[in-house]
Design a protein around this motif. Structure first.
Motif, short mmCIF file in Angstrom:
data_model
loop_
_atom_site.label_atom_id
_atom_site.label_comp_id
_atom_site.label_asym_id
_atom_site.label_seq_id
_atom_site.Cartn_x
_atom_site.Cartn_y
_atom_site.Cartn_z
N LEU A 120 10.51 13.64 2.99
CA LEU A 120 9.50 13.09 2.08
C LEU A 120 9.72 13.60 0.65
CD1 LEU A 120 6.19 13.21 4.12
CD2 LEU A 120 7.36 11.19 3.28
N TYR A 121 10.02 14.88 0.56
CA TYR A 121 10.26 15.49 -0.75
C TYR A 121 11.41 14.81 -1.45
CZ TYR A 121 11.56 19.21 -4.06
OH TYR A 121 11.88 19.93 -5.17
N THR A 122 12.50 14.60 -0.69
CA THR A 122 13.69 13.99 -1.27
C THR A 122 13.43 12.53 -1.65
OG1 THR A 122 14.96 15.41 0.18
CG2 THR A 122 16.15 13.63 -0.88
N LEU A 123 12.74 11.84 -0.77
CA LEU A 123 12.46 10.43 -1.02
C LEU A 123 11.68 10.26 -2.32
CD1 LEU A 123 12.64 7.60 0.40
CD2 LEU A 123 10.27 7.97 1.05
N SER A 124 10.73 11.17 -2.54
CA SER A 124 9.90 10.99 -3.72
C SER A 124 10.46 11.72 -4.93
CB SER A 124 8.48 11.47 -3.43
OG SER A 124 8.51 12.82 -3.08
N VAL A 162 6.99 3.12 -0.64
CA VAL A 162 5.87 3.55 0.20
C VAL A 162 6.16 3.22 1.66
CG1 VAL A 162 3.46 3.13 0.75
CG2 VAL A 162 4.16 3.38 -1.63
N LEU A 163 6.76 2.06 1.88
CA LEU A 163 7.10 1.66 3.24
C LEU A 163 8.02 2.69 3.89
CD1 LEU A 163 6.62 -0.80 5.14
CD2 LEU A 163 8.92 -1.52 4.49
N PHE A 164 9.03 3.12 3.13
CA PHE A 164 9.95 4.16 3.65
C PHE A 164 9.17 5.41 4.02
CE2 PHE A 164 13.71 2.29 1.21
CZ PHE A 164 14.18 1.66 2.34
N ALA A 165 8.29 5.80 3.09
CA ALA A 165 7.52 7.01 3.35
C ALA A 165 6.69 6.87 4.62
CB ALA A 165 6.62 7.31 2.15
N VAL A 166 6.10 5.68 4.79
CA VAL A 166 5.28 5.46 5.98
C VAL A 166 6.14 5.55 7.23
CG1 VAL A 166 3.96 3.72 7.23
CG2 VAL A 166 3.50 4.14 4.82
N LEU A 167 7.37 4.99 7.15
CA LEU A 167 8.27 5.07 8.31
C LEU A 167 8.55 6.54 8.66
CD1 LEU A 167 10.82 2.18 7.70
CD2 LEU A 167 9.03 2.37 9.42
N TYR A 288 0.25 12.82 0.62
CA TYR A 288 1.37 13.48 1.23
C TYR A 288 2.59 12.57 1.27
CZ TYR A 288 2.90 16.57 5.01
OH TYR A 288 3.53 17.47 5.81
N ALA A 289 2.34 11.30 1.60
CA ALA A 289 3.43 10.36 1.78
C ALA A 289 3.75 9.60 0.51
CB ALA A 289 3.09 9.37 2.89
N LEU A 290 2.81 9.55 -0.43
CA LEU A 290 3.02 8.73 -1.62
C LEU A 290 3.87 9.49 -2.63
CD1 LEU A 290 -0.48 7.15 -2.22
CD2 LEU A 290 1.57 6.07 -1.30
N PRO A 291 5.00 8.91 -3.03
CA PRO A 291 5.78 9.54 -4.08
C PRO A 291 4.96 9.59 -5.37
CG PRO A 291 7.06 7.87 -2.95
CD PRO A 291 5.66 7.74 -2.46
N GLY A 292 5.14 10.66 -6.14
CA GLY A 292 4.36 10.85 -7.35
C GLY A 292 4.47 9.68 -8.29
N ILE A 293 5.65 9.10 -8.36
CA ILE A 293 5.86 8.02 -9.31
C ILE A 293 5.02 6.80 -8.93
CG2 ILE A 293 7.87 6.97 -8.15
CD1 ILE A 293 9.10 6.83 -11.00
N VAL A 294 4.83 6.60 -7.63
CA VAL A 294 4.04 5.45 -7.19
C VAL A 294 2.56 5.63 -7.55
CG1 VAL A 294 3.29 4.16 -5.17
CG2 VAL A 294 5.65 4.93 -5.34
N VAL A 295 2.07 6.82 -7.29
CA VAL A 295 0.67 7.11 -7.62
C VAL A 295 0.47 6.96 -9.13
CG1 VAL A 295 -1.06 8.92 -7.71
CG2 VAL A 295 0.28 8.59 -5.64
N ALA A 296 1.43 7.47 -9.89
CA ALA A 296 1.31 7.40 -11.34
C ALA A 296 1.26 5.95 -11.81
CB ALA A 296 2.49 8.13 -11.99
#
Lengths: 442, 350
Positions: A120-124, A162-167, A288-296
């Motif tokens: 998750l860390y790497t993905l985001s 987000v889909l990747f993170a959910v997976l 937890y799953a949402l990359p920071g950039i997406v939330v931003a």
């Protein structure tokens, strides 16, 4: 093993080095015309293997994110029931066989959980991959956001991310539902015995030291080099102070806000389990799953259209941090609350204290350490958060993270050194305190 | 021993579809100790939690000193009831010293009064010198007594004890039990004690309430629930016993394989000619070796302080007979049964 205590703190410390700092240090040290090449050129080495792209990004992120697996697996190791291992030995298994058939399977859930954290860390991650010029989703989203007027492409890319993170998270649920740690007895836990390493002692130390040197020592040394170089070239240090204050300010606000919000959610989930409270808790964990950039980005859309007055203020930024890091505060408070038996609260009620009095005199003191720990964690991750800070920070509001980024993305490494060192120093303090507290409780 | 401190009237409590407590009615007088005896999961802890106000009943009501404290609609919160509770795990506050734990319930007193009262209850449990320890520095027996001291400190009108002795080493248990009983008696406090151990219930209680599957089957003196149980279920829960079938005769006796025996019963539908079962305890019969006897010793179990013989009757039914430790009769021998006491034996209709 020699230096056990020191190494156990040091090996976790790379957590405080932000990925973009790690990346710019790797580039400045190992990249074209970097420090290593300058050192080697007198002996005729003209070029080094390419650092940009996948190898650089992978090495940097691996070195900086391994503590996530380290910490989860270490905690699991501590909770292993020594009597299970002893039974295996008594049933005729040697130490290797015991390790593979008894110890390792019990650690599997922790290893999986740690790996998923790293994934998750790497993905985001945004900083390291951008500096390493390795085109990932976060990088593409940022490019779209900065260059294109039409933000729908950024939005679509975000959804895929987000889909990747959910997976990944679904994988986590799959592992977690199968993995359980059991202690055989309900009696008080016996501490796990330390294994005598014998002649493996020094190789083991060497391995740990190598990890610490690569992930912590080298970055600090290179940073020191750039700092000295920058200061001797007349780089002003004053700018760092205001950025430091800004960083401290937003991080503290985020830590306090996340902690305050974590209390009712965790209390509901632990003391009043039910469908509604479970849903509540799940929703709180999405950050937890949402990359920071997406939330931003989501908050940019939201802020610029619906709540214009607070858009471009620190409040939106702090809100983003809370969304992203509430799970950290929640998890730590939740586990400390779970250790307070409701019987203790009931006993206090039966002694003539009302609900609020019980909360203040019994529950609060007993969960204080979990609350502090959660706050410290939020503080630490907020300090080094980059994409949300870049996108949501008010104009002219510079933090340590944003200064490091703007300097290093232009390859002004000497300018980035002072804020980076400051950032690493400030975040090491709470982490070191956490680690020492954690150990003294064992 | 007359005014009722606690009264449960038709109390029912369900968790989802599961009825944990069904129509429970009993009362406890001042200075009386009532033991609720039942196996785990029978609802006995729920009864305590209902009395303490930690659960709300679905039906019925609970009265404390004659005042309604719990109904399905309204309930006095636990901190306003003046009821003390000692739970199985003791629930001492881990972040407070013994002194702070014991003083916790003394809200309304001045500091001097608190100090005096703490000293008083600490001497009551004979642990005056441990006031500055933390709970984890105490043995389980000491923790138990501190929990009791903490509960007694605010002078509750009744004390509830949930399996109070189960975490104490077997060797110390009877000593701690006597201490607790003495403290309760000296202070003339009503107490409800929950246990799965019938010896414990018999030893400490004035009355025993036998409970299973959420229902109270019989509330009576230990002697009564042992000698004259109201049902087969109660007999099995209160004693090691066997059952022997027979037919009721005209003169108030029962004709059985083991002879003609006097009976007594709670049930009203027993009349001459009906079939009944009698409760036989292991010490009701003695045996005599007799080569032409009708009974056979089927098995022999040496218990140290006694020898228990399993006797097979002609019909195949078996009875346990408790003999003295030196009894040398071995399995396979033929014997006669000799009545040790004239009866009566508790009877249930079949």
């Amino acid at each position: 093993m020699p230096f056990r205590r020191t190494l156990s703190v040091l090996t976790a410390l790379p957590l405080v080095v932000p990925s973009y700092v790690g990346a710019f240090l790797a580039i400045s040290a190992l990249g074209p015309k970097g420090l290593l090449q300058q050192m080697l050129s007198p002996i005729g080495v003209e070029s080094l293997p390419e650092i940009y792209g996948l190898p650089g990004a992978a090495i940097t992120l691996t070195l900086l994110s391994y503590p996530y697996t380290l910490l989860t697996v270490r905690a699991a190791f501590r909770n292993l029931d020594p009597s299970l291992d002893e039974s295996a030995r008594l049933l005729g298994h040697g130490s290797w066989s015991t390790f593979f058939r008894m110890t390792l399977p019990q650690l599997k859930p922790a290893m999986a959980a740690g790996s998923l954290l790293v994934a998750l860390y790497t993905l985001s991650d945004f900083g390291a991959v951008s500096l390493m010029r390795y085109e990932t989703f976060t990088w593409a989203i940022f490019q779209q956001y900065q260059s294109a007027f039409d933000r729908s492409i950024a939005a679509v890319l975000s959804l895929v991310l987000v889909l990747f993170a959910v997976l990944i998270l679904m994988g986590d649920g799959f592992v977690a539902s199968k993995g359980r740690f059991y202690r055989t007895g309900s009696g008080s836990a016996r501490a796990t015995n330390a294994v005598r390493l014998g002649r493996w002692r020094w190789p083991a130390v060497a391995f740990c030291v190598a990890a610490v040197v690569a992930a912590l020592g080298m970055p600090t040394a290179v940073l020191g080099y750039w700092l000295v170089k920058g200061v001797s070239a007349g780089e002003p240090l004053t700018l760092v102070w205001s950025a430091t204050l800004n960083s401290l300010y937003v991080s503290l606000m985020a830590a306090v806000a996340a902690t305050v919000l974590a209390v009712p959610v965790a209390a509901l989930a632990v003391r009043h389990p039910g469908h509604l409270s479970r849903l509540f808790e799940r929703v709180s964990h999405t950050g937890y799953a949402l990359p920071g950039i997406v939330v931003a980005l989501a908050l940019v859309f939201f802020g610029s259209r619906l709540v214009q007055p607070i858009y471009q203020t620190v409040w939106v930024l702090v809100f983003a941090y809370v969304v992203l890091f509430l799970p950290a505060a929640l998890g730590s408070f939740r586990s400390s609350l779970m250790q307070v038996s409701p019987k203790i609260e009931e006993a206090a009620r039966c002694l003539g204290h009302g609900r609020i009095s019980v909360m203040l005199s019994i529950t609060a003191p007993l969960t204080r350490s979990g609350l502090l720990m959660g706050g410290a964690l939020v503080f630490l991750v907020t300090m080094k958060e980059l994409p949300a800070t870049l996108i949501l920070g008010p104009l002219g509001f510079s933090t340590l993270a944003s200064r490091i980024w703007s300097a290093s993305s232009e390859a002004f490494f000497a300018q980035a050194a002072a804020p980076a060192l400051m950032l690493i120093f400030i975040s090491s303090v709470p982490l070191a305190i956490l680690m020492i507290r954690d150990r003294s409780r064992q | 021993m007359n005014e009722a401190v606690l009264q449960c009237v038709g109390v029912t409590k369900s968790f989802g579809d599961f009825v944990a407590v069904r129509d429970v009615t009993f009362d406890v007088s001042r200075g009386e100790i009532v033991a609720i005896l039942g196996s785990s999961g029978c609802g006995k802890t729920t009864v305590l939690r209902l009395i303490a106000g930690l659960e709300r009943p679905d039906a019925g009501q609970i009265l404390i000193r004659g005042e309604v404290a719990s109904t399905p609609q309204r309930q006095t919160p636990p901190d306003k009831r003046g009821i003390g509770m000692v739970v199985q795990e003791y629930a001492l506050f881990p972040h407070m010293t013994v002194r702070q734990n014991v003083a916790f319930g003394l809200n309304n007193l001045s500091n001097d009064q608190k100090k005096d009262r703490v000293a008083e209850v600490m001497s009551l449990v004979r642990l005056e010198n441990l006031q500055d320890r933390y709970p984890h520095e105490l043995s389980s027996g000491q923790q138990q007594r501190i929990a009791l001291a903490r509960t007694m400190a605010p002078r509750p009108s009744a004390v509830l004890l949930d399996e109070p002795f189960s975490n104490i080493d077997a060797g110390l248990r009877s000593e701690v039990r006597r201490d607790v009983e003495e403290i309760l008696r000296v202070n003339d406090i009503a107490a409800v004690l929950v246990t799965h151990d019938r010896d414990e219930a018999f030893a400490i209680a004035d009355r025993v309430a036998v409970m299973s599957d959420g229902e109270l089957h019989q509330v009576d003196t230990p002697e009564a629930v042992y000698h004259l149980p109201s049902s087969k279920r109660v007999a099995q829960m209160t004693a090691t016993c066997d059952f022997i079938e027979g037919v009721v005769l005209q003169d108030g006796t029962v004709d059985t394989e083991a002879g003609i025996l006097a009976y007594d019963t709670h049930s009203s539908d027993i009349e001459p000619g009906s079939s009944v079962e009698l409760v036989i305890h292991p010490d009701d019969f003695g045996i005599d070796e007799n080569e032409s006897g009708a009974m056979i010793v089927q098995a022999r179990e040496f218990r140290g302080d006694a020898t228990v013989l399993m006797i097979a009757l002609p019909s195949g039914a078996t009875l346990r007979c408790r003999q003295d430790s030196h009894c040398a009769i071995t399995s396979g021998r033929r014997v006669d049964l000799i009545l040790n006491r004239p009866g009566p034996f508790a009877a249930f209709s079949v």
